[in-house]
Design a protein around this motif. Structure first.
Motif, short mmCIF file in Angstrom:
data_model
loop_
_atom_site.label_atom_id
_atom_site.label_comp_id
_atom_site.label_asym_id
_atom_site.label_seq_id
_atom_site.Cartn_x
_atom_site.Cartn_y
_atom_site.Cartn_z
N ASN A 185 0.85 -1.18 0.00
CA ASN A 185 0.00 0.00 0.00
C ASN A 185 0.89 1.24 0.00
O ASN A 185 1.91 1.27 0.69
CB ASN A 185 -0.91 0.02 1.23
CG ASN A 185 -1.94 -1.08 1.21
OD1 ASN A 185 -2.38 -1.50 0.14
ND2 ASN A 185 -2.32 -1.57 2.38
N ILE A 186 0.50 2.24 -0.77
CA ILE A 186 1.28 3.46 -0.89
C ILE A 186 0.51 4.61 -0.25
O ILE A 186 -0.69 4.77 -0.48
CB ILE A 186 1.59 3.77 -2.37
CG1 ILE A 186 2.43 2.63 -2.98
CG2 ILE A 186 2.33 5.10 -2.51
CD1 ILE A 186 2.68 2.76 -4.45
N TYR A 187 1.21 5.39 0.58
CA TYR A 187 0.60 6.48 1.34
C TYR A 187 1.42 7.77 1.15
O TYR A 187 2.56 7.72 0.68
CB TYR A 187 0.57 6.15 2.83
CG TYR A 187 -0.09 4.83 3.18
CD1 TYR A 187 -1.46 4.76 3.44
CD2 TYR A 187 0.67 3.66 3.28
CE1 TYR A 187 -2.05 3.56 3.77
CE2 TYR A 187 0.08 2.46 3.61
CZ TYR A 187 -1.28 2.41 3.86
OH TYR A 187 -1.88 1.20 4.19
N LEU A 188 0.83 8.89 1.57
CA LEU A 188 1.57 10.14 1.59
C LEU A 188 1.23 10.94 2.84
O LEU A 188 0.17 10.74 3.47
CB LEU A 188 1.28 10.98 0.33
CG LEU A 188 -0.11 11.56 0.08
CD1 LEU A 188 -0.37 12.85 0.88
CD2 LEU A 188 -0.31 11.88 -1.39
N ASN A 189 2.14 11.84 3.19
CA ASN A 189 1.94 12.81 4.26
C ASN A 189 2.12 14.21 3.69
O ASN A 189 2.99 14.44 2.84
CB ASN A 189 2.96 12.60 5.39
CG ASN A 189 2.83 11.25 6.06
OD1 ASN A 189 1.75 10.66 6.12
ND2 ASN A 189 3.94 10.74 6.58
N THR A 190 1.30 15.13 4.15
CA THR A 190 1.45 16.53 3.76
C THR A 190 0.89 17.40 4.87
O THR A 190 0.11 16.94 5.73
CB THR A 190 0.72 16.82 2.44
OG1 THR A 190 1.06 18.13 1.98
CG2 THR A 190 -0.79 16.74 2.60
N ASN A 239 -2.34 18.81 9.39
CA ASN A 239 -1.55 17.69 8.91
C ASN A 239 -2.44 16.61 8.30
O ASN A 239 -3.50 16.29 8.85
CB ASN A 239 -0.74 17.07 10.06
CG ASN A 239 0.28 18.05 10.62
OD1 ASN A 239 0.59 19.06 9.99
ND2 ASN A 239 0.81 17.75 11.79
N ILE A 240 -2.01 16.06 7.18
CA ILE A 240 -2.65 14.89 6.59
C ILE A 240 -1.63 13.77 6.63
O ILE A 240 -0.61 13.83 5.96
CB ILE A 240 -3.12 15.15 5.14
CG1 ILE A 240 -4.21 16.22 5.13
CG2 ILE A 240 -3.62 13.86 4.50
CD1 ILE A 240 -4.69 16.58 3.74
#
Length: 372
Positions: free
Chosen positions: A157-162, A214-215
């Motif tokens: 699974n691929i995730y991101l933070n921003t 924050n995400i």
């Protein structure tokens, strides 16, 4: 454009006359619907506006390009930029990258004037402000084992933070483009290729409901059946777009419509908002949205070992063989010809895809492939 085509199909089905008794539909008259897809960002390049009309389901063409339109974009500084129709792509209108680029904080309006209809009509979008978007902090993956029919396979699974410390952007949308290297089971010409795929699903997030900006751990993609996607090297480029609240609502309703199962009380396309209107006939339905978004992007490379990955070439070994008597076999594709040497030898196959990777992808290495 595929997303709008699917919605156009739904709209056609909804607007067609139908008989409720016995639930047997009648195919009746329908109203053509203007379909518009357009996006401008703050990144350099050519921006594209696609204009088409929906067609009846029974014609097997659900949208038809609308050619000859006069398309322009104006801003809140009084400037107007005319778009040109691409000669080889009907209904596709592009900006001049030398003279136009979106600017954060500026307000833009799309104008479309048809010239091949009767009557010709003018369409205009609501003024759209370009909201700044923060950079993507990081993209990462987590391995996960997925169950298949008779086995298990390890994917990820691929995730991101921003995060946005300025709190300017509270509504987000993401797209991605994935590329992977794959190898053929036989070491011949065209045995290394690359294949690319663009996202089709709608990925959005509303952070205005949370005190934090924050995400964290935003899901981007789940690779559940890797096949050759994770066998050598994989890359994903994620684009992050800023949205205003109205556009977020558009994508949210569009996503719900596509996710519905087709029940009697499901959301119908006429419930999906848009920001484009006909000046002469304000009640005329238009499908689509003129998007104005700032954009940031980040790329992730994956070069790891994943267990249980299936191969597309399991049958190639038995299907491809070596012989010193090439004259005995006819009408089978030759992949390695050494027949003029002593002893003569030829390798044959019934399946070109077993030996020539260009049957699926390209043997031209992407310019970004050696970055990491």
């Amino acid at each position: 454009m595929k997303t709008l085509q699917r919605i156009a199909i739904l709209l056609i089905l909804v607007t067609a006359d139908s008989c409720i008794i016995d639930y047997v539909p009648k195919i009746g008259a329908y109203e053509e619907v203007l379909v518009v897809e357009g996006l401008i960002t703050d990144q350099p390049g050519v921006y594209t506006i696609k204009v088409s009309k929906s067609e009846p389901l029974w014609n097997r063409k659900f949208v038809k390009p609308l050619t000859g339109c006069k398309v322009s974009i104006s801003d809140d500084m009084g400037q107007t930029y005319n778009l040109k129709e691409v000669a080889s792509s009907f209904g596709v209108y592009v900006t001049d990258q030398a003279s136009f680029r979106g600017v954060i904080g500026r307000v833009y309006t799309l104008h479309i004037k048809t010239t091949t209809e009767s009557p010709n009509l003018s369409y205009e979008s609501q003024p759209m402000k370009m909201i700044p978007v923060p950079p993507i902090d990081n993209i990462y993956y987590e391995k996960k084992t997925f169950k298949q029919a008779n086995s298990s396979v390890e994917g990820c699974n691929i995730y991101l933070n921003t995060h946005d410390p300025s709190n300017s952007c509270r509504f987000y949308r993401w797209e991605y483009s994935e590329t992977w290297e794959f190898h053929m089971p036989f070491n011949f010409v065209n045995n290394v290729c690359w294949l690319s795929n663009n996202s089709e699903e709608i990925i959005i997030k509303n952070s205005s409901l949370h005190a934090e900006t924050n995400i964290m751990g935003q899901p981007v993609l789940s690779i559940t059946d890797p096949i050759d996607r994770l066998s050598v090297k994989y890359s994903i480029l994620v684009k992050q777009f800023s949205l205003n609240e109205d556009e977020y609502f558009y994508w949210e309703r569009l996503k719900k419509s596509l996710d519905q199962t087709g029940g009697l009380y499901d959301l119908i396309p006429s419930d999906i908002p848009n920001n484009i209107f006909c000046l002469e006939e304000p009640n005329k339905k238009v499908l689509g949205y003129f998007s104005v978004s700032a954009m940031s992007s980040k790329r992730l490379f994956i070069k790891d070992k994943f267990s249980g990955i299936n191969t597309m070439y399991g049958g190639c070994t038995s299907d491809t063989f070596f012989t010193t008597k090439p004259d005995t076999l006819k009408d089978i594709w030759i992949i390695f010809d050494n027949s003029k040497k002593v002893p003569p030898a030829v390798i044959y196959t019934k399946n070109r895809g077993c030996v020539d990777c260009t049957s699926r992808g390209t043997n031209i290495k992407p310019i970004f492939w050696d970055e990491k």
